[in-house]
Design a protein around this motif. Structure first.
Motif, mmCIF file in Angstrom:
data_model
loop_
_atom_site.group_PDB
_atom_site.id
_atom_site.type_symbol
_atom_site.label_atom_id
_atom_site.label_comp_id
_atom_site.label_asym_id
_atom_site.label_seq_id
_atom_site.Cartn_x
_atom_site.Cartn_y
_atom_site.Cartn_z
ATOM 1 N N LEU A 123 0.796 -1.229 0.000
ATOM 2 C CA LEU A 123 0.000 0.000 0.000
ATOM 3 C C LEU A 123 0.835 1.289 0.000
ATOM 4 C CD1 LEU A 123 -2.995 -0.992 2.302
ATOM 5 C CD2 LEU A 123 -3.026 -0.602 -0.173
ATOM 6 N N PRO A 124 1.918 1.378 0.780
ATOM 7 C CA PRO A 124 2.677 2.636 0.784
ATOM 8 C C PRO A 124 3.332 2.967 -0.565
ATOM 9 C CG PRO A 124 3.241 1.311 2.704
ATOM 10 C CD PRO A 124 2.407 0.451 1.808
ATOM 11 N N ARG A 125 3.459 1.995 -1.454
ATOM 12 C CA ARG A 125 4.202 2.212 -2.701
ATOM 13 C C ARG A 125 3.336 2.293 -3.953
ATOM 14 N NH1 ARG A 125 9.107 -1.247 -3.728
ATOM 15 N NH2 ARG A 125 9.476 0.532 -5.075
ATOM 16 N N ILE A 126 2.037 2.060 -3.849
ATOM 17 C CA ILE A 126 1.239 1.921 -5.067
ATOM 18 C C ILE A 126 1.119 3.195 -5.901
ATOM 19 C CG2 ILE A 126 -0.077 -0.059 -4.234
ATOM 20 C CD1 ILE A 126 -2.410 1.914 -3.801
ATOM 21 N N PHE A 127 1.389 4.355 -5.320
ATOM 22 C CA PHE A 127 1.324 5.594 -6.093
ATOM 23 C C PHE A 127 2.666 5.952 -6.734
ATOM 24 C CE2 PHE A 127 -2.284 6.029 -3.153
ATOM 25 C CZ PHE A 127 -3.299 6.286 -4.062
#
Length: 182
Positions: A123-127
């Motif tokens: 989740l912290p990296r999906i953007f």
């Protein structure tokens, strides 16, 4: 060859979009945009893919709120999120769209699916640019790994925020919050 040509074209298009956003070039000034009309347009864009994959697109509560921003870019962000919700879903799955006014002159647009979900550690990296949770599945369904990065850039340029909540195997909810036009 055709599939790879389409993929390369999509990558080039997404890179040009990101480059234009980051270049600081003059862009149209913010104006009131109907959240309802932007959603209707985005849904029309992805409805054929939804039918092809057996995924239903459902509108819940859609308040006729006005967002301060650029209509083309808002629609682009919506299409990117809806397209992901369809592609990373399952046959018989559902994508649910809702627009509310949470207060403080804000407009919230949520896109929820009951698809495969995103592992908590990802989740912290999906953007991030080119980040893909499941590289094998991403190749199978297409995509450039730039869509969520583009969404984040668009939303932040319009003084908004984008968040995600997800449970593996149960689905994801992306929420964009924009300033409301007065």
């Amino acid at each position: 060859i055709k599939a790879h040509s389409i993929r390369l074209n999509n990558i080039a298009s997404d890179l040009l979009t990101l480059s234009a956003m980051e270049s600081g070039k003059v862009r149209p000034g913010p104006e009131p945009v109907s959240a309802r009309l932007a959603i209707e347009s985005a849904l029309r864009t992805v409805e054929a893919e939804g039918r092809l994959r057996g995924v239903s697109l459902v509108c819940g509560r859609v308040e006729d709120a006005q967002i301060v921003g650029d209509r083309f870019q808002i629609e682009q962000a919506l299409v990117n999120l809806l397209d992901n919700a369809v592609k990373f879903n399952r046959p018989g799955g559902e994508v649910f769209v809702e627009v509310t006014r949470p207060g403080n002159s804000k407009v919230s647009i949520s896109i929820a699916d009951n698809g495969i979900g995103i592992p908590h550690d990802d989740l912290p990296r999906i953007f991030e640019r080119f980040y893909r949770v499941d590289k094998a599945r991403s190749r199978e369904v297409g995509g450039t790994g730039l869509g969520l990065s583009i969404v984040k850039h668009i939303v932040e340029r319009m003084n908004g925020t984008v968040t995600v909540e997800s449970q593996l195997g149960k689905g994801s909810t992306f929420t964009m919050i924009f300033p409301e036009a007065s």
